[in-house]
Design a protein around this motif. Sequence first.
Motif, mmCIF file in Angstrom:
data_model
loop_
_atom_site.group_PDB
_atom_site.id
_atom_site.type_symbol
_atom_site.label_atom_id
_atom_site.label_comp_id
_atom_site.label_asym_id
_atom_site.label_seq_id
_atom_site.Cartn_x
_atom_site.Cartn_y
_atom_site.Cartn_z
ATOM 1 N N LYS A 194 0.829 -1.205 0.000
ATOM 2 C CA LYS A 194 0.000 0.000 0.000
ATOM 3 C C LYS A 194 0.871 1.266 0.000
ATOM 4 O O LYS A 194 0.643 2.196 -0.772
ATOM 5 C CB LYS A 194 -0.926 0.010 1.220
ATOM 6 C CG LYS A 194 -1.810 1.258 1.237
ATOM 7 C CD LYS A 194 -2.769 1.255 2.397
ATOM 8 C CE LYS A 194 -2.271 2.140 3.496
ATOM 9 N NZ LYS A 194 -3.314 2.377 4.512
ATOM 10 N N THR A 220 -9.218 -5.550 7.331
ATOM 11 C CA THR A 220 -10.317 -4.880 6.637
ATOM 12 C C THR A 220 -9.992 -3.404 6.346
ATOM 13 O O THR A 220 -9.432 -2.711 7.187
ATOM 14 C CB THR A 220 -11.596 -4.968 7.506
ATOM 15 O OG1 THR A 220 -11.840 -6.349 7.765
ATOM 16 C CG2 THR A 220 -12.798 -4.402 6.775
ATOM 17 N N ASN A 221 -10.349 -2.986 5.133
ATOM 18 C CA ASN A 221 -10.182 -1.585 4.693
ATOM 19 C C ASN A 221 -8.727 -1.096 4.642
ATOM 20 O O ASN A 221 -8.473 0.103 4.666
ATOM 21 C CB ASN A 221 -11.042 -0.623 5.533
ATOM 22 C CG ASN A 221 -12.527 -0.805 5.236
ATOM 23 O OD1 ASN A 221 -12.904 -1.102 4.104
ATOM 24 N ND2 ASN A 221 -13.372 -0.630 6.240
ATOM 25 N N TYR A 223 -7.017 -0.921 2.105
ATOM 26 C CA TYR A 223 -6.794 -0.153 0.870
ATOM 27 C C TYR A 223 -7.731 1.044 0.699
ATOM 28 O O TYR A 223 -7.811 1.619 -0.370
ATOM 29 C CB TYR A 223 -6.916 -1.097 -0.338
ATOM 30 C CG TYR A 223 -5.846 -2.166 -0.368
ATOM 31 C CD1 TYR A 223 -4.491 -1.827 -0.316
ATOM 32 C CD2 TYR A 223 -6.174 -3.518 -0.450
ATOM 33 C CE1 TYR A 223 -3.501 -2.800 -0.345
ATOM 34 C CE2 TYR A 223 -5.188 -4.504 -0.482
ATOM 35 C CZ TYR A 223 -3.853 -4.134 -0.429
ATOM 36 O OH TYR A 223 -2.874 -5.101 -0.460
ATOM 37 N N LYS A 224 -8.414 1.427 1.774
ATOM 38 C CA LYS A 224 -9.382 2.530 1.681
ATOM 39 C C LYS A 224 -8.732 3.801 1.121
ATOM 40 O O LYS A 224 -9.318 4.507 0.302
ATOM 41 C CB LYS A 224 -9.972 2.798 3.079
ATOM 42 C CG LYS A 224 -11.189 3.709 3.074
ATOM 43 C CD LYS A 224 -12.440 3.013 2.525
ATOM 44 C CE LYS A 224 -13.643 3.934 2.529
ATOM 45 N NZ LYS A 224 -13.810 4.698 1.282
ATOM 46 N N GLU A 225 -7.521 4.063 1.553
ATOM 47 C CA GLU A 225 -6.798 5.268 1.103
ATOM 48 C C GLU A 225 -6.547 5.240 -0.412
ATOM 49 O O GLU A 225 -6.570 6.270 -1.084
ATOM 50 C CB GLU A 225 -5.451 5.324 1.833
ATOM 51 C CG GLU A 225 -5.010 6.729 2.168
ATOM 52 C CD GLU A 225 -3.706 6.718 2.963
ATOM 53 O OE1 GLU A 225 -2.938 7.676 2.783
ATOM 54 O OE2 GLU A 225 -3.459 5.748 3.717
ATOM 55 N N ILE A 227 -8.504 3.521 -2.560
ATOM 56 C CA ILE A 227 -9.840 3.628 -3.170
ATOM 57 C C ILE A 227 -10.248 5.097 -3.293
ATOM 58 O O ILE A 227 -10.872 5.503 -4.277
ATOM 59 C CB ILE A 227 -10.867 2.822 -2.326
ATOM 60 C CG1 ILE A 227 -10.566 1.320 -2.448
ATOM 61 C CG2 ILE A 227 -12.306 3.125 -2.749
ATOM 62 C CD1 ILE A 227 -11.318 0.430 -1.476
ATOM 63 N N ASP A 228 -9.880 5.904 -2.295
ATOM 64 C CA ASP A 228 -10.284 7.318 -2.273
ATOM 65 C C ASP A 228 -9.314 8.237 -3.020
ATOM 66 O O ASP A 228 -9.538 9.439 -3.111
ATOM 67 C CB ASP A 228 -10.389 7.801 -0.811
ATOM 68 C CG ASP A 228 -11.487 7.061 -0.052
ATOM 69 O OD1 ASP A 228 -12.425 6.555 -0.711
ATOM 70 O OD2 ASP A 228 -11.403 6.968 1.192
ATOM 71 N N ASN A 254 -15.057 -4.921 3.160
ATOM 72 C CA ASN A 254 -14.199 -3.820 2.693
ATOM 73 C C ASN A 254 -15.000 -2.782 1.916
ATOM 74 O O ASN A 254 -15.506 -3.056 0.832
ATOM 75 C CB ASN A 254 -13.075 -4.377 1.817
ATOM 76 C CG ASN A 254 -12.038 -5.142 2.622
ATOM 77 O OD1 ASN A 254 -11.095 -4.557 3.137
ATOM 78 N ND2 ASN A 254 -12.229 -6.446 2.757
ATOM 79 N N ASP A 255 -15.099 -1.570 2.459
ATOM 80 C CA ASP A 255 -15.903 -0.513 1.833
ATOM 81 C C ASP A 255 -15.296 -0.063 0.512
ATOM 82 O O ASP A 255 -14.108 0.252 0.444
ATOM 83 C CB ASP A 255 -15.990 0.724 2.757
ATOM 84 C CG ASP A 255 -16.495 0.349 4.142
ATOM 85 O OD1 ASP A 255 -17.280 -0.615 4.232
ATOM 86 O OD2 ASP A 255 -16.090 1.002 5.124
ATOM 87 N N GLY A 256 -16.130 -0.029 -0.529
ATOM 88 C CA GLY A 256 -15.694 0.535 -1.801
ATOM 89 C C GLY A 256 -14.868 -0.397 -2.665
ATOM 90 O O GLY A 256 -14.486 -0.040 -3.773
#
Length: 294
Positions: A194, A220-221, A223-225, A227-228, A254-256
Amino acid sequence: MQQSQFDRIKNDKGFIAALDQSGGSTPKALAAYGVSEDAFSNQEEMFDLVHQMRTRIITSPAFDPKYILGAILFEQTMDSKIEGLYTADYLAEKKGIVPFLKVDKGLAEESNGVQVMKPMPELDELLKRANERHIFGTKMRSVIKEPNAEGIKAVVDQQFEVGKQIIAAGLVPIIEPEVDINSPEKEKCEEMLKAEILDHLNNLSEDQNVMLKVTIPTKTNTYKELIDHPRVVRVVALSGGYSTDVANEKLKENDGLIASFSRALSQDLNVNQSEEEFNAELEKAVQSIYEASI
């Protein structure tokens, strides 16, 4: 690149179907579908059979643009036709599904705990053909097995270097640094990956956009950064050898993050099923992967 396709991939609900098993994995894909190796005597016959399988999937009413945003094709599939149209045109025109092409030539030998991609000397020529065949984006895969800083950096450097070549040709690259689900230090690999990807994303210019394809993270999440991130069109997840049910459960957390599954999409399909049975199994898989993606 069509703006409407770009907007669809960026914003719409759904997932991306991976129909890109290549030479090495084709016999396995056919065997899972119920076609044994004695059904073909050479590569050409093998690819004919796999094209029949893919045609059956793509033309099925269950292969529905309500749930499926895009499909990743193998080079031979791109050059083959479905009902008189090149596969990408059939997908775009008849289905409203965005076509992608697998462009890598497979993996190099393992070194520093990773496998980078083999050289792609004919890539420019392939991208030219992809444009002629109305392909929207590409996909290329490397594999990470150990949290080795040098190895992970080499994977991401190569992916972004080739990615820029693809962007220059007017296509959107899916950068796929897969983390092996069996890696004993999977979570550590993902943290390092990441950071390395973020570094590269922050150095892209405003007209350089990429997609990412990742293994569903242990934490969980994670990779959120990514994705955004403004340079990221979409982040999709591979099933990585998990069964459909396990992959779907992990994805939901995982959101998104949306799916780009291959084996999980086709694992219950069989050459001997009637159209009705085949469509019902495919619909079940499509529905479950869609639910997990949204």
